[in-house]
Design a protein around this motif. Sequence first.
Motif, PDB file in Angstrom:
ATOM      1  N   GLU A   1       0.807  -1.224   0.000  1.00 24.20           N
ATOM      2  CA  GLU A   1       0.000   0.000   0.000  1.00 24.20           C
ATOM      3  C   GLU A   1       0.840   1.274   0.000  1.00 24.20           C
ATOM      4  O   GLU A   1       0.476   2.266  -0.641  1.00 24.20           O
ATOM      5  CB  GLU A   1      -0.939  -0.011   1.202  1.00 24.20           C
ATOM      6  N   LYS A   2       1.961   1.250   0.696  1.00 20.30           N
ATOM      7  CA  LYS A   2       2.783   2.466   0.802  1.00 20.30           C
ATOM      8  C   LYS A   2       3.879   2.539  -0.258  1.00 20.30           C
ATOM      9  O   LYS A   2       4.502   3.591  -0.438  1.00 20.30           O
ATOM     10  CB  LYS A   2       3.409   2.556   2.195  1.00 20.30           C
ATOM     11  N   LYS A   3       4.126   1.408  -0.935  1.00 18.66           N
ATOM     12  CA  LYS A   3       5.140   1.364  -2.001  1.00 18.66           C
ATOM     13  C   LYS A   3       6.519   1.786  -1.494  1.00 18.66           C
ATOM     14  O   LYS A   3       7.279   2.471  -2.185  1.00 18.66           O
ATOM     15  CB  LYS A   3       4.732   2.275  -3.177  1.00 18.66           C
ATOM     16  N   LYS A   4       6.839   1.352  -0.294  1.00 15.47           N
ATOM     17  CA  LYS A   4       8.133   1.663   0.305  1.00 15.47           C
ATOM     18  C   LYS A   4       8.756   0.380   0.841  1.00 15.47           C
ATOM     19  O   LYS A   4       8.032  -0.531   1.256  1.00 15.47           O
ATOM     20  CB  LYS A   4       7.974   2.639   1.483  1.00 15.47           C
ATOM     21  N   PRO A   5      10.080   0.293   0.865  1.00 12.20           N
ATOM     22  CA  PRO A   5      10.701  -0.845   1.536  1.00 12.20           C
ATOM     23  C   PRO A   5      10.477  -0.761   3.034  1.00 12.20           C
ATOM     24  O   PRO A   5      10.334   0.341   3.593  1.00 12.20           O
ATOM     25  CB  PRO A   5      12.185  -0.694   1.195  1.00 12.20           C
ATOM     26  N   LEU A   6      10.435  -1.909   3.672  1.00  9.15           N
ATOM     27  CA  LEU A   6      10.273  -1.947   5.121  1.00  9.15           C
ATOM     28  C   LEU A   6      11.484  -2.647   5.739  1.00  9.15           C
ATOM     29  O   LEU A   6      11.912  -3.692   5.258  1.00  9.15           O
ATOM     30  CB  LEU A   6       8.992  -2.675   5.509  1.00  9.15           C
ATOM     31  N   TYR A   7      12.001  -2.044   6.798  1.00 10.48           N
ATOM     32  CA  TYR A   7      13.167  -2.585   7.490  1.00 10.48           C
ATOM     33  C   TYR A   7      12.697  -3.249   8.785  1.00 10.48           C
ATOM     34  O   TYR A   7      12.172  -2.591   9.675  1.00 10.48           O
ATOM     35  CB  TYR A   7      14.175  -1.473   7.780  1.00 10.48           C
ATOM     36  N   ALA A   8      12.868  -4.561   8.826  1.00 11.84           N
ATOM     37  CA  ALA A   8      12.472  -5.340   9.996  1.00 11.84           C
ATOM     38  C   ALA A   8      13.655  -5.371  10.968  1.00 11.84           C
ATOM     39  O   ALA A   8      14.688  -5.990  10.685  1.00 11.84           O
ATOM     40  CB  ALA A   8      12.073  -6.750   9.574  1.00 11.84           C
ATOM     41  N   ILE A   9      13.499  -4.686  12.110  1.00  8.84           N
ATOM     42  CA  ILE A   9      14.594  -4.481  13.050  1.00  8.84           C
ATOM     43  C   ILE A   9      14.460  -5.462  14.210  1.00  8.84           C
ATOM     44  O   ILE A   9      13.512  -5.392  14.994  1.00  8.84           O
ATOM     45  CB  ILE A   9      14.594  -3.033  13.583  1.00  8.84           C
ATOM     46  N   CYS A  10      15.407  -6.387  14.299  1.00 13.97           N
ATOM     47  CA  CYS A  10      15.429  -7.319  15.425  1.00 13.97           C
ATOM     48  C   CYS A  10      15.956  -6.606  16.670  1.00 13.97           C
ATOM     49  O   CYS A  10      16.377  -5.443  16.618  1.00 13.97           O
ATOM     50  CB  CYS A  10      16.289  -8.530  15.082  1.00 13.97           C
ATOM     51  N   ASP A  11      15.954  -7.313  17.796  1.00 12.03           N
ATOM     52  CA  ASP A  11      16.367  -6.672  19.043  1.00 12.03           C
ATOM     53  C   ASP A  11      17.817  -6.217  19.009  1.00 12.03           C
ATOM     54  O   ASP A  11      18.197  -5.284  19.711  1.00 12.03           O
ATOM     55  CB  ASP A  11      16.136  -7.624  20.227  1.00 12.03           C
ATOM     56  N   ASP A  12      18.651  -6.880  18.202  1.00 17.26           N
ATOM     57  CA  ASP A  12      20.048  -6.489  18.066  1.00 17.26           C
ATOM     58  C   ASP A  12      20.302  -5.909  16.680  1.00 17.26           C
ATOM     59  O   ASP A  12      21.137  -6.395  15.919  1.00 17.26           O
ATOM     60  CB  ASP A  12      20.977  -7.689  18.303  1.00 17.26           C
ATOM     61  N   GLY A  13      19.564  -4.867  16.353  1.00 23.44           N
ATOM     62  CA  GLY A  13      19.727  -4.243  15.045  1.00 23.44           C
ATOM     63  C   GLY A  13      19.324  -2.781  15.078  1.00 23.44           C
ATOM     64  O   GLY A  13      18.647  -2.324  16.007  1.00 23.44           O
TER      65      GLY A  13
END
Length: 223
Positions: free
Chosen positions: A188-200
């Motif tokens: 829907e937003k046409k943007k990449p998404l960065y999945a941030i883990c607890d150590d990131g």
Amino acid sequence: MVNILMSNMSLDKKWSRIPLIKYIKPDSAVTIIGFQFYDEEINSAEQWDEFYDKQKGAFYQYLVEPLVFFGVMPKSVKWINYFKDTHNSAVHKIKNSDVLIFTDGLPARMMQILYNLDIADEIRKYKGVVIGYGSGAVIQLSDYQIEPCRFWDFGYFHGLGLVDNIGIEIHVEECDMENTSIKKFIAEKKKPLYAICDDGAVIVDNGEVSIIGDVFVKEQKSD
């Protein structure tokens, strides 16, 4: 502006401390925006101190000790206290800071408090380093998603708009609900998404995005 987006306050961990030395320096003046509360749990300056005060605050060491690794002196750390600061005093602290830190909390509530103090626009004009963990990372975005549950449907909230070219997911668990939410945001937003883990962490340096630690980039697949 430099934006550092994290799941946890992990500035002094092995994976993060060297890359962040260029952003947090011994002479940095730091302001912590401690808006991690609801009215029913904190409704006075005295109760606020139980969270953030140097002598007895439950979160004081958690927030300040990681800065000491970079040589920042505790006396160089200021706080914006919702119950003591006025609009003018909060703006003064922001303008005289090299680094702003947003704590975790509930993003919609944090945005409400920023608008109550009328400092959202001042933060948008800020030229320094903005660090946020948990919800303090999420509210830096233009739009952030909320995952569906039995209490609400999937939806979006507006953040400060300091970062506009990506989405993020914090405390990544790789569950079905989370994956569905991520896919919906990307579509829907046409943007990449960065999945941030607890150590990131994700660093957005004047629009240029880089990652450190455990972060996974999710993008819409081309047909």
